[in-house]
Design a protein around this motif. Structure first.
Motif, PDB file in Angstrom:
ATOM      1  N   LYS A  15      45.733  78.492 117.312  1.00 30.89           N
ATOM      2  CA  LYS A  15      44.803  77.601 116.613  1.00 30.89           C
ATOM      3  C   LYS A  15      43.553  77.290 117.450  1.00 30.89           C
ATOM      4  O   LYS A  15      42.431  77.426 116.943  1.00 30.89           O
ATOM      5  CB  LYS A  15      45.509  76.310 116.194  1.00 30.89           C
ATOM      6  CG  LYS A  15      44.606  75.396 115.368  1.00 30.89           C
ATOM      7  CD  LYS A  15      45.309  74.116 114.966  1.00 30.89           C
ATOM      8  CE  LYS A  15      44.350  73.201 114.205  1.00 30.89           C
ATOM      9  NZ  LYS A  15      44.997  71.915 113.859  1.00 30.89           N
ATOM     10  N   SER A  19      39.927  78.591 116.307  1.00 26.52           N
ATOM     11  CA  SER A  19      38.959  77.517 116.012  1.00 26.52           C
ATOM     12  C   SER A  19      37.645  77.769 116.732  1.00 26.52           C
ATOM     13  O   SER A  19      36.562  77.588 116.162  1.00 26.52           O
ATOM     14  CB  SER A  19      39.520  76.161 116.420  1.00 26.52           C
ATOM     15  OG  SER A  19      40.594  75.796 115.607  1.00 26.52           O
ATOM     16  N   ALA A  24      39.241  78.058 110.391  1.00 27.51           N
ATOM     17  CA  ALA A  24      39.910  76.787 110.108  1.00 27.51           C
ATOM     18  C   ALA A  24      41.313  77.065 109.589  1.00 27.51           C
ATOM     19  O   ALA A  24      41.524  77.995 108.802  1.00 27.51           O
ATOM     20  CB  ALA A  24      39.121  76.000 109.072  1.00 27.51           C
ATOM     21  N   LYS A  25      42.279  76.262 110.032  1.00 24.92           N
ATOM     22  CA  LYS A  25      43.685  76.478 109.667  1.00 24.92           C
ATOM     23  C   LYS A  25      44.025  75.782 108.358  1.00 24.92           C
ATOM     24  O   LYS A  25      43.633  74.651 108.114  1.00 24.92           O
ATOM     25  CB  LYS A  25      44.591  75.954 110.777  1.00 24.92           C
ATOM     26  CG  LYS A  25      46.080  76.255 110.569  1.00 24.92           C
ATOM     27  CD  LYS A  25      46.873  75.825 111.798  1.00 24.92           C
ATOM     28  CE  LYS A  25      48.344  76.193 111.686  1.00 24.92           C
ATOM     29  NZ  LYS A  25      49.057  75.473 110.657  1.00 24.92           N
ATOM     30  N   LYS A  26      44.734  76.515 107.508  1.00 27.22           N
ATOM     31  CA  LYS A  26      45.274  75.941 106.278  1.00 27.22           C
ATOM     32  C   LYS A  26      46.657  76.543 106.092  1.00 27.22           C
ATOM     33  O   LYS A  26      46.777  77.736 105.812  1.00 27.22           O
ATOM     34  CB  LYS A  26      44.372  76.267 105.087  1.00 27.22           C
ATOM     35  CG  LYS A  26      44.810  75.612 103.797  1.00 27.22           C
ATOM     36  CD  LYS A  26      43.806  75.864 102.690  1.00 27.22           C
ATOM     37  CE  LYS A  26      44.224  75.123 101.426  1.00 27.22           C
ATOM     38  NZ  LYS A  26      43.295  75.355 100.304  1.00 27.22           N
ATOM     39  N   SER A  27      47.687  75.743 106.313  1.00 29.25           N
ATOM     40  CA  SER A  27      49.068  76.222 106.322  1.00 29.25           C
ATOM     41  C   SER A  27      49.201  77.273 107.430  1.00 29.25           C
ATOM     42  O   SER A  27      48.810  77.016 108.558  1.00 29.25           O
ATOM     43  CB  SER A  27      49.439  76.771 104.945  1.00 29.25           C
ATOM     44  OG  SER A  27      50.802  77.124 104.917  1.00 29.25           O
ATOM     45  N   ASN A  29      47.616  80.117 107.362  1.00 29.26           N
ATOM     46  CA  ASN A  29      46.433  80.969 107.239  1.00 29.26           C
ATOM     47  C   ASN A  29      45.278  80.357 108.009  1.00 29.26           C
ATOM     48  O   ASN A  29      45.168  79.136 108.134  1.00 29.26           O
ATOM     49  CB  ASN A  29      46.022  81.119 105.768  1.00 29.26           C
ATOM     50  CG  ASN A  29      47.090  81.791 104.937  1.00 29.26           C
ATOM     51  OD1 ASN A  29      47.746  82.722 105.392  1.00 29.26           O
ATOM     52  ND2 ASN A  29      47.277  81.308 103.719  1.00 29.26           N
ATOM     53  N   PHE A  30      44.434  81.229 108.522  1.00 36.98           N
ATOM     54  CA  PHE A  30      43.209  80.804 109.207  1.00 36.98           C
ATOM     55  C   PHE A  30      42.033  81.480 108.506  1.00 36.98           C
ATOM     56  O   PHE A  30      42.027  82.697 108.327  1.00 36.98           O
ATOM     57  CB  PHE A  30      43.239  81.209 110.686  1.00 36.98           C
ATOM     58  CG  PHE A  30      44.274  80.479 111.498  1.00 36.98           C
ATOM     59  CD1 PHE A  30      43.943  79.354 112.226  1.00 36.98           C
ATOM     60  CD2 PHE A  30      45.595  80.925 111.527  1.00 36.98           C
ATOM     61  CE1 PHE A  30      44.904  78.676 112.976  1.00 36.98           C
ATOM     62  CE2 PHE A  30      46.557  80.268 112.272  1.00 36.98           C
ATOM     63  CZ  PHE A  30      46.214  79.138 112.998  1.00 36.98           C
ATOM     64  N   TYR A  31      41.035  80.684 108.103  1.00 35.58           N
ATOM     65  CA  TYR A  31      39.918  81.209 107.326  1.00 35.58           C
ATOM     66  C   TYR A  31      38.576  81.007 108.041  1.00 35.58           C
ATOM     67  O   TYR A  31      38.355  79.958 108.655  1.00 35.58           O
ATOM     68  CB  TYR A  31      39.813  80.487 105.978  1.00 35.58           C
ATOM     69  CG  TYR A  31      40.985  80.699 105.058  1.00 35.58           C
ATOM     70  CD1 TYR A  31      41.083  81.831 104.256  1.00 35.58           C
ATOM     71  CD2 TYR A  31      42.001  79.743 104.974  1.00 35.58           C
ATOM     72  CE1 TYR A  31      42.161  82.014 103.393  1.00 35.58           C
ATOM     73  CE2 TYR A  31      43.086  79.912 104.112  1.00 35.58           C
ATOM     74  CZ  TYR A  31      43.150  81.057 103.322  1.00 35.58           C
ATOM     75  OH  TYR A  31      44.215  81.229 102.476  1.00 35.58           O
ATOM     76  N   ASN A  42      46.762  85.751 108.541  1.00 34.85           N
ATOM     77  CA  ASN A  42      47.968  85.152 107.980  1.00 34.85           C
ATOM     78  C   ASN A  42      49.133  85.443 108.921  1.00 34.85           C
ATOM     79  O   ASN A  42      49.342  86.591 109.318  1.00 34.85           O
ATOM     80  CB  ASN A  42      48.238  85.737 106.587  1.00 34.85           C
ATOM     81  CG  ASN A  42      49.669  85.520 106.120  1.00 34.85           C
ATOM     82  OD1 ASN A  42      50.495  86.424 106.155  1.00 34.85           O
ATOM     83  ND2 ASN A  42      49.964  84.305 105.698  1.00 34.85           N
ATOM     84  N   ALA A  78      40.056  79.949  98.989  1.00 39.18           N
ATOM     85  CA  ALA A  78      41.069  80.097 100.040  1.00 39.18           C
ATOM     86  C   ALA A  78      42.097  81.139  99.571  1.00 39.18           C
ATOM     87  O   ALA A  78      43.235  80.803  99.233  1.00 39.18           O
ATOM     88  CB  ALA A  78      41.747  78.763 100.333  1.00 39.18           C
ATOM     89  N   LYS A  80      44.900  84.002  99.232  1.00 34.84           N
ATOM     90  CA  LYS A  80      46.070  84.430  99.979  1.00 34.84           C
ATOM     91  C   LYS A  80      45.806  85.840 100.504  1.00 34.84           C
ATOM     92  O   LYS A  80      44.917  86.546 100.008  1.00 34.84           O
ATOM     93  CB  LYS A  80      47.312  84.431  99.088  1.00 34.84           C
ATOM     94  CG  LYS A  80      47.696  83.065  98.539  1.00 34.84           C
ATOM     95  CD  LYS A  80      49.017  83.174  97.800  1.00 34.84           C
ATOM     96  CE  LYS A  80      49.492  81.795  97.356  1.00 34.84           C
ATOM     97  NZ  LYS A  80      48.943  81.404  96.069  1.00 34.84           N
TER      98      LYS A  80
END
Length: 203
Positions: A15, A19, A24-27, A29-31, A42, A78, A80
């Motif tokens: 992370k 970063s 940015a982390k979401k669950s 996943n990093f986007y 993922n 976002a 998958k």
């Protein structure tokens, strides 16, 4: 305990590293979102995990709203990994990195961490070369891949790049033409050419 090592790896190493690179982390996943593309990582745990072996995969994806429009699909913010237009395991992009990581009681976590982070860094360099929907189309057409074939033909023919579309069709036929399933793809592709009023030049 091994599960905790995995959780710590994501939280304390992955992370912060991603970063810094704009993800940015979401669950799990990093986007990273740009004007034209969404880049993502993922982290997928293996279904075969046990108390003494925690395995995981790193999936890499790029999503293009322009290609989603060609698919007549809703534009996602976002996506998958399965909804991305470019998809690959980390080991497909960085040959020195395994497709699957494994944490066991004997694992040297420093080595695993070093390998994983250097692999993520290499993928980010690769992402930097993929700057538009056209980059994704070029990747799959130049490699004569069936993946994203229909979208690639739409993309090229909409742009009036007839020669490129015909070259791609010829390359696909040379690669897959002897397979029983080829007639299914050929019919789909011919229909796309017809939609744009272009002869597909059947070989």
């Amino acid at each position: 305990m091994l599960q905790q090592l995995y959780s710590d790896l994501i939280k304390q190493d992955v992370k912060p590293f991603l970063s810094k690179c704009g993800f940015a982390k979401k669950s799990l996943n990093f986007y990273k979102v740009t004007d034209s593309l969404i880049y993502m990582f993922n982290f997928q745990k293996s279904s075969g995990n046990s108390a003494d072996n925690v395995m995981f995969y790193v999936n890499c994806g790029i999503y293009a709203a322009e290609l989603a429009q060609l698919q007549s699909r809703e534009i996602l913010t976002a996506p998958k990994e399965a909804e991305c237009h470019f998809r690959a395991r980390i080991g497909e992009i960085v040959k020195s990195v395994p497709d699957r990581f494994s944490i066991t009681p004997d694992t040297n976590m420093d080595e695993l961490r070093k390998t994983l982070l250097s692999g993520l860094e290499e993928v980010i360099h690769f992402f930097d070369t993929m700057t538009s929907a056209r980059s994704i189309v070029d990747y799959y057409t130049l490699g004569s891949f069936l993946h994203l074939g229909e979208e690639s033909f739409h993309f090229l023919l909409q742009s009036n790049e007839v020669a490129a579309a015909k070259n791609y069709l010829k390359a696909l036929q040379e690669k897959y033409g002897t397979e029983q399933r080829w007639s299914i793809f050929e019919n789909k592709y011919n229909a796309i050419f017809n939609k744009y009023g272009v002869e597909s030049d059947k070989l």
